[in-house]
Design an enzyme around this catalytic site. Structure first.
Site, PDB file in Angstrom:
ATOM      1  N   HIS A 226      12.931 -37.014  28.301  1.00  0.00           N
ATOM      2  CA  HIS A 226      11.575 -36.889  27.752  1.00  0.00           C
ATOM      3  C   HIS A 226      10.505 -37.170  28.815  1.00  0.00           C
ATOM      4  CE1 HIS A 226       8.237 -36.269  25.198  1.00  0.00           C
ATOM      5  NE2 HIS A 226       7.715 -37.297  25.822  1.00  0.00           N
ATOM      6  N   TYR A 230       6.538 -35.297  31.047  1.00  0.00           N
ATOM      7  CA  TYR A 230       5.229 -35.789  31.499  1.00  0.00           C
ATOM      8  C   TYR A 230       5.124 -35.779  33.020  1.00  0.00           C
ATOM      9  CZ  TYR A 230       4.748 -37.048  26.641  1.00  0.00           C
ATOM     10  OH  TYR A 230       4.697 -36.983  25.279  1.00  0.00           O
ATOM     11  N   HIS A 377       8.376 -24.137  21.307  1.00  0.00           N
ATOM     12  CA  HIS A 377       7.612 -25.335  21.708  1.00  0.00           C
ATOM     13  C   HIS A 377       7.579 -25.483  23.226  1.00  0.00           C
ATOM     14  CE1 HIS A 377       6.489 -29.548  22.208  1.00  0.00           C
ATOM     15  NE2 HIS A 377       7.674 -29.804  22.757  1.00  0.00           N
ATOM     16  N   PHE A 378       8.737 -25.376  23.863  1.00  0.00           N
ATOM     17  CA  PHE A 378       8.674 -25.709  25.295  1.00  0.00           C
ATOM     18  C   PHE A 378       8.178 -24.552  26.160  1.00  0.00           C
ATOM     19  CE2 PHE A 378      13.487 -25.243  25.119  1.00  0.00           C
ATOM     20  CZ  PHE A 378      13.617 -24.179  26.001  1.00  0.00           C
ATOM     21  N   HIS A 379       8.116 -23.347  25.572  1.00  0.00           N
ATOM     22  CA  HIS A 379       7.448 -22.299  26.359  1.00  0.00           C
ATOM     23  C   HIS A 379       5.925 -22.449  26.299  1.00  0.00           C
ATOM     24  CE1 HIS A 379      11.418 -20.482  26.774  1.00  0.00           C
ATOM     25  NE2 HIS A 379      10.899 -19.858  27.814  1.00  0.00           N
ATOM     26  N   ARG A 440      19.196 -21.916  18.767  1.00  0.00           N
ATOM     27  CA  ARG A 440      18.863 -21.732  20.175  1.00  0.00           C
ATOM     28  C   ARG A 440      20.148 -21.696  20.991  1.00  0.00           C
ATOM     29  NH1 ARG A 440      16.835 -27.597  22.610  1.00  0.00           N
ATOM     30  NH2 ARG A 440      16.840 -26.372  24.517  1.00  0.00           N
ATOM     31  N   ARG A 441      20.034 -21.383  22.264  1.00  0.00           N
ATOM     32  CA  ARG A 441      21.176 -21.383  23.179  1.00  0.00           C
ATOM     33  C   ARG A 441      22.348 -20.592  22.631  1.00  0.00           C
ATOM     34  NH1 ARG A 441      20.937 -27.582  25.404  1.00  0.00           N
ATOM     35  NH2 ARG A 441      19.623 -26.998  27.135  1.00  0.00           N
TER      36      ARG A 441
HETATM   37 FE1  HAS Z   1       8.277 -31.625  23.750  1.00  0.00          FE
HETATM   38  C1  HAS Z   1      11.545 -30.898  22.894  1.00  0.00           C
HETATM   39  C2  HAS Z   1       8.007 -33.763  21.108  1.00  0.00           C
HETATM   40  C3  HAS Z   1       5.061 -32.504  24.739  1.00  0.00           C
HETATM   41  C4  HAS Z   1       8.764 -30.015  26.746  1.00  0.00           C
HETATM   42  N1  HAS Z   1       9.840 -30.626  24.641  1.00  0.00           N
HETATM   43  C5  HAS Z   1      11.099 -30.416  24.110  1.00  0.00           C
HETATM   44  C6  HAS Z   1      11.900 -29.644  25.030  1.00  0.00           C
HETATM   45  C7  HAS Z   1      11.114 -29.434  26.149  1.00  0.00           C
HETATM   46  C8  HAS Z   1       9.826 -30.038  25.869  1.00  0.00           C
HETATM   47  C9  HAS Z   1      11.527 -28.716  27.411  1.00  0.00           C
HETATM   48  O1  HAS Z   1       9.911 -35.189  19.196  1.00  0.00           O
HETATM   49  C10 HAS Z   1      13.339 -29.158  24.803  1.00  0.00           C
HETATM   50  C11 HAS Z   1      14.368 -30.080  25.364  1.00  0.00           C
HETATM   51  C12 HAS Z   1      15.751 -29.540  25.062  1.00  0.00           C
HETATM   52  O2  HAS Z   1      16.241 -28.685  25.807  1.00  0.00           O
HETATM   53  O3  HAS Z   1      16.343 -29.950  24.059  1.00  0.00           O
HETATM   54  N2  HAS Z   1       6.794 -32.857  23.028  1.00  0.00           N
HETATM   55  C13 HAS Z   1       6.882 -33.629  21.922  1.00  0.00           C
HETATM   56  C14 HAS Z   1       5.618 -34.340  21.708  1.00  0.00           C
HETATM   57  C15 HAS Z   1       4.780 -33.963  22.741  1.00  0.00           C
HETATM   58  C16 HAS Z   1       5.541 -33.050  23.559  1.00  0.00           C
HETATM   59  C17 HAS Z   1       5.288 -35.281  20.591  1.00  0.00           C
HETATM   60  N3  HAS Z   1       7.129 -31.304  25.396  1.00  0.00           N
HETATM   61  C18 HAS Z   1       5.854 -31.768  25.623  1.00  0.00           C
HETATM   62  C19 HAS Z   1       5.404 -31.383  26.921  1.00  0.00           C
HETATM   63  C20 HAS Z   1       6.460 -30.681  27.499  1.00  0.00           C
HETATM   64  C21 HAS Z   1       7.523 -30.646  26.524  1.00  0.00           C
HETATM   65  C22 HAS Z   1       4.051 -31.731  27.513  1.00  0.00           C
HETATM   66  C23 HAS Z   1       6.580 -30.049  28.829  1.00  0.00           C
HETATM   67  C24 HAS Z   1       5.697 -30.075  29.782  1.00  0.00           C
HETATM   68  N4  HAS Z   1       9.512 -32.172  22.269  1.00  0.00           N
HETATM   69  C25 HAS Z   1       9.236 -33.119  21.332  1.00  0.00           C
HETATM   70  C26 HAS Z   1      10.441 -33.376  20.515  1.00  0.00           C
HETATM   71  C27 HAS Z   1      11.460 -32.569  21.036  1.00  0.00           C
HETATM   72  C28 HAS Z   1      10.852 -31.826  22.130  1.00  0.00           C
HETATM   73  C29 HAS Z   1      10.605 -34.287  19.393  1.00  0.00           C
HETATM   74  C30 HAS Z   1      12.929 -32.488  20.574  1.00  0.00           C
HETATM   75  C31 HAS Z   1      13.118 -31.450  19.584  1.00  0.00           C
HETATM   76  C32 HAS Z   1      14.559 -31.260  19.215  1.00  0.00           C
HETATM   77  O4  HAS Z   1      14.865 -31.410  18.023  1.00  0.00           O
HETATM   78  O5  HAS Z   1      15.400 -30.956  20.079  1.00  0.00           O
HETATM   79  C33 HAS Z   1       3.360 -34.490  22.958  1.00  0.00           C
HETATM   80  O6  HAS Z   1       3.269 -35.080  24.243  1.00  0.00           O
HETATM   81  C34 HAS Z   1       2.326 -33.440  22.824  1.00  0.00           C
HETATM   82  C35 HAS Z   1       0.910 -34.000  22.929  1.00  0.00           C
HETATM   83  C36 HAS Z   1      -0.103 -32.914  23.262  1.00  0.00           C
HETATM   84  C37 HAS Z   1      -1.192 -32.607  22.573  1.00  0.00           C
HETATM   85  C38 HAS Z   1      -2.107 -31.490  23.012  1.00  0.00           C
HETATM   86  C39 HAS Z   1      -3.416 -32.015  23.596  1.00  0.00           C
HETATM   87  C40 HAS Z   1      -4.249 -30.875  24.146  1.00  0.00           C
HETATM   88  C41 HAS Z   1      -4.878 -30.878  25.345  1.00  0.00           C
HETATM   89  C42 HAS Z   1      -5.672 -29.658  25.782  1.00  0.00           C
HETATM   90  C43 HAS Z   1      -7.107 -29.822  25.369  1.00  0.00           C
HETATM   91  C44 HAS Z   1      -8.105 -28.764  25.802  1.00  0.00           C
HETATM   92  C45 HAS Z   1      -8.357 -27.635  25.129  1.00  0.00           C
HETATM   93  C46 HAS Z   1      -9.498 -26.765  25.530  1.00  0.00           C
HETATM   94  C47 HAS Z   1      -7.554 -27.225  23.961  1.00  0.00           C
HETATM   95  C48 HAS Z   1      -1.553 -33.340  21.355  1.00  0.00           C
HETATM   96  C49 HAS Z   1      -4.854 -32.052  26.247  1.00  0.00           C
HETATM   97  C50 HAS Z   1     -10.131 -26.266  24.273  1.00  0.00           C
HETATM   98  C51 HAS Z   1     -11.604 -26.086  24.301  1.00  0.00           C
HETATM   99  C52 HAS Z   1     -12.387 -26.303  23.206  1.00  0.00           C
HETATM  100  C53 HAS Z   1     -13.810 -25.939  23.193  1.00  0.00           C
HETATM  101  C54 HAS Z   1     -11.815 -26.931  21.969  1.00  0.00           C
HETATM  102 CU    CU Z   2      10.708 -35.298  24.238  1.00  0.00          CU
END
Ligand code: HAS
Ligand code: CU
Length: 549
Positions: A226, A230, A377-379, A440-441
């Site tokens: 995990h 980050y 999600h991860f793409h 998947r996979r």
């Molecule tokens: Fe994830 C599975 C939960 C973030 C990558 N994640 C994966 C896998 C990968 C991956 C590769 O809880 C698959 C692993 C595998 O092969 O099995 N992930 C999260 C959570 C977050 C999260 C809670 N993941 C990431 C990031 C990754 C990434 C970052 C790569 C870089 N993920 C999971 C969970 C799994 C998982 C489970 C397991 C699932 C399973 O069952 O296998 C959080 O960190 C996300 C927080 C992010 C936000 C977005 C904030 C937005 C921002 C941009 C703002 C600016 C804008 C401009 C929109 C809340 C900072 C707009 C302008 C305006 C005017 C509005």
């Molecule tokens: Cu994770």
């Protein structure tokens, strides 16, 4: 102020260029194999024609995963982050020879791991779960790459120490502070993987031990697995906080809040690995729930980032005449491909982040786990928030490295928008397919159990994937032409954004490391030690390795 005297950083630039070159080659292999997988969703089975280069769907999938998420990201980050740090300190790396030795070690590791991978002797995906067994060289090579990243941490720490000697009372410059935190967080987080490699996978693949404990291995893997996400994300955040506001013509909204966000990542990135293991046996539900809570806590620094970065973009857009509650957004300098790519990456990340919360919700996870939803999600996260941001960064940094302007801004803009269009179609299809139960996979193109509700969505995977492939090729073309034939004048290296609320506003304790490291260690011990002890006592190494493909 020492900042006024520019120093010669050409050696650092070359080092960054060397890391980038390897990163680009990895990404190239990754996107080509990605196209093949995309096409398999319309039933195109190209693998028989590609032997011995790519021997099966699963061989291609392993190449795709390892090259993209492990190699492209890591090499890019080890090139980009130290460069940001030395620019911010305005001094060279503490040890240039160490910098080059690090590059050499990581390249060696990549070659050692890459040979069995290319030969179909490490077709174990990027998570290399035992009891699937790869050639020992695959594990040894990856371990060398990880050791290389530790040397980057060391060089950054030494550089910080040198800088500190001459700037006793100043706050660490924000970009340097963030670089340091990113690598320290990663170094702590990578200990799980190091233990899995050294005590389990390497001896087992060498035949020194005949059986392995898959559950313990998975637990150690996700200890690192995990926080590694980050480690990929924070370098993009460094750019969003310290460079993009300037590119937008504005200022960073709050420097102290940015520091606080990174410190929270240091504290909370690691004690969350069980959210990848909700369905694993042998880990008590209560501990899984603790990791759920930590996961929701580590969501918070991304929310801080959302607020801070959007507020910073707004200062730029308003300075350019933007008005209204939302309309200012269109006044950003959208003609700048570096900015456009990164703001688009942010927009896509909002959706990736929401999906992450769904994954993290203990009960909801059962619905999406091991389905195509996760691939969607991860793409959006590593495949867009990170990759498209890195592409945006190269649009200014590669010209700085090669000393010529970008070959075509218009091509670069087309590339960024195409990525978003392709990814929107692709990730929509994958999320939906996952909810319809597609695993998947799995080589779906060959499956005999295609469900009727999948049929209309599967071509979208191929279409989206192909559009992204074209986008990636335009990216490489532009970089190649920039390097080889561009006649555009060399750009000045871009400057870091100033802050509306600057570093002086940050309390001094935000610039200390020890208390945060201590707290981080406590969280990790609480979250992991009981379960690790339980697994060591109650489960045993009793499964032999096997080869599937
Ligand atoms: Fe994830 C599975 C939960 C973030 C990558 N994640 C994966 C896998 C990968 C991956 C590769 O809880 C698959 C692993 C595998 O092969 O099995 N992930 C999260 C959570 C977050 C999260 C809670 N993941 C990431 C990031 C990754 C990434 C970052 C790569 C870089 N993920 C999971 C969970 C799994 C998982 C489970 C397991 C699932 C399973 O069952 O296998 C959080 O960190 C996300 C927080 C992010 C936000 C977005 C904030 C937005 C921002 C941009 C703002 C600016 C804008 C401009 C929109 C809340 C900072 C707009 C302008 C305006 C005017 C509005
Ligand atoms: Cu994770």
């Amino acid at each position: 102020m020492t900042h006024a005297v520019p120093i010669d950083l050409s050696s650092e630039r070359r080092l960054t260029g060397a890391f980038f070159l390897i990163a680009f080659i990895a990404l190239f292999v990754g996107v080509v194999t990605g196209l093949l997988q995309g096409l398999s969703h319309v039933g195109l089975n190209v693998y028989p024609w590609l032997r011995p280069l790519v021997q099966s769907y699963y061989h291609g999938l392993s190449l795709h995963g390892v090259m993209n998420v492990l190699v492209w990201t890591t090499f890019f980050i080890c090139g980009f982050v130290p460069y940001v740090a030395v620019r911010a300190y305005n001094r060279p790396l503490a040890s240039r020879p160490l910098g080059w030795a690090t590059f050499g070690l990581m390249l060696l590791g990549l070659i050692v791991a890459g040979v069995p991978l290319l030969q179909n002797n490490a077709t174990v995906m990027f998570t290399f779960y035992p009891p699937m067994q790869a050639h020992w060289a695959f594990y040894v090579g990856l371990t060398l790459v990880v050791v290389g990243t530790w040397l980057v941490t060391l060089n950054l720490l030494l550089t910080q120490r040198n800088w500190r000697r001459q700037h006793r009372s100043e706050r660490t410059p924000l970009p340097a502070f963030m670089s340091l935190i990113t690598f320290i967080m990663w170094t702590i987080a990578s200990l799980g993987l190091a233990a899995e490699m050294l005590f389990m996978l390497i001896p087992w693949s060498l035949g020194w031990s005949s059986e392995i404990n898959p559950l313990l291995a998975r637990t150690l893997f996700w200890f690192t697995g995990h926080p590694i996400v980050y480690f990929w994300l924070l370098p993009a955040y460094i750019s969003w906080y310290t460079l993009v506001p300037r590119q937008a013509g504005g200022r960073l909204f709050s420097d102290p809040m940015a520091r606080a966000s990174f410190l929270l990542f240091l504290l909370l990135s690691t004690p969350v690995g069980f959210h990848h293991q909700y369905t694993d046996p042998g880990i008590a539900q209560g501990w899984k729930l603790v990791h759920t809570f930590f996961t929701f806590a580590v969501f918070f620094p991304s929310l801080l980032t959302f607020f801070n970065v959007v507020a910073s973009l707004e200062t730029g857009a308003r300075a350019r005449g933007g008005q209204g509650l939302v309309a200012w957004f269109f006044k950003l300098p959208w003609g700048d491909p570096s900015l456009a790519a990164q703001v688009l990456a942010m927009l896509m990340f909002a959706f990736g982040g929401i999906g992450g919360l769904i994954n993290a919700s203990h009960s909801m996870n059962l619905l999406v786990h091991n389905s195509m939803y996760i691939v969607g999600h991860f793409h959006l996260t590593v495949g867009t928030a990170v990759t498209l941001s890195f592409m945006g960064i190269t649009y200014w940094l590669v010209p700085v490295i090669v000393g010529r302007g970008l070959w075509s801004r218009r091509l670069a803009l087309t590339q960024a928008w195409l990525w978003v269009v392709g990814m929107t179609v692709f990730s929509y299809a994958l999320h939906s397919l996952g909810l319809e139960g597609m695993p998947r996979r799995t080589w779906i193109g060959m499956a005999t159990y295609i469900q009727p509700e999948w049929r209309s969505l599967m071509p979208l995977v191929s279409i989206g994937g192909t559009i992204m492939f074209v986008s990636a090729m335009l990216y490489f073309l532009n970089l190649l032409l920039t390097w080889a034939v561009s006649r555009e004048p060399a750009p000045a290296p871009i400057e870091f954004a100033e802050a509306v609320s600057g570093p002086e506003a940050a309390p001094v304790f935000l610039d200390r490391l020890r208390p945060w490291l201590l707290l981080s260690a406590i969280f990790i011990l609480v979250a992991y030690v009981p379960t690790l002890i339980h697994l060591l006592m109650e489960s045993s190494a009793n499964v032999s390795g096997f080869r599937v493909w």
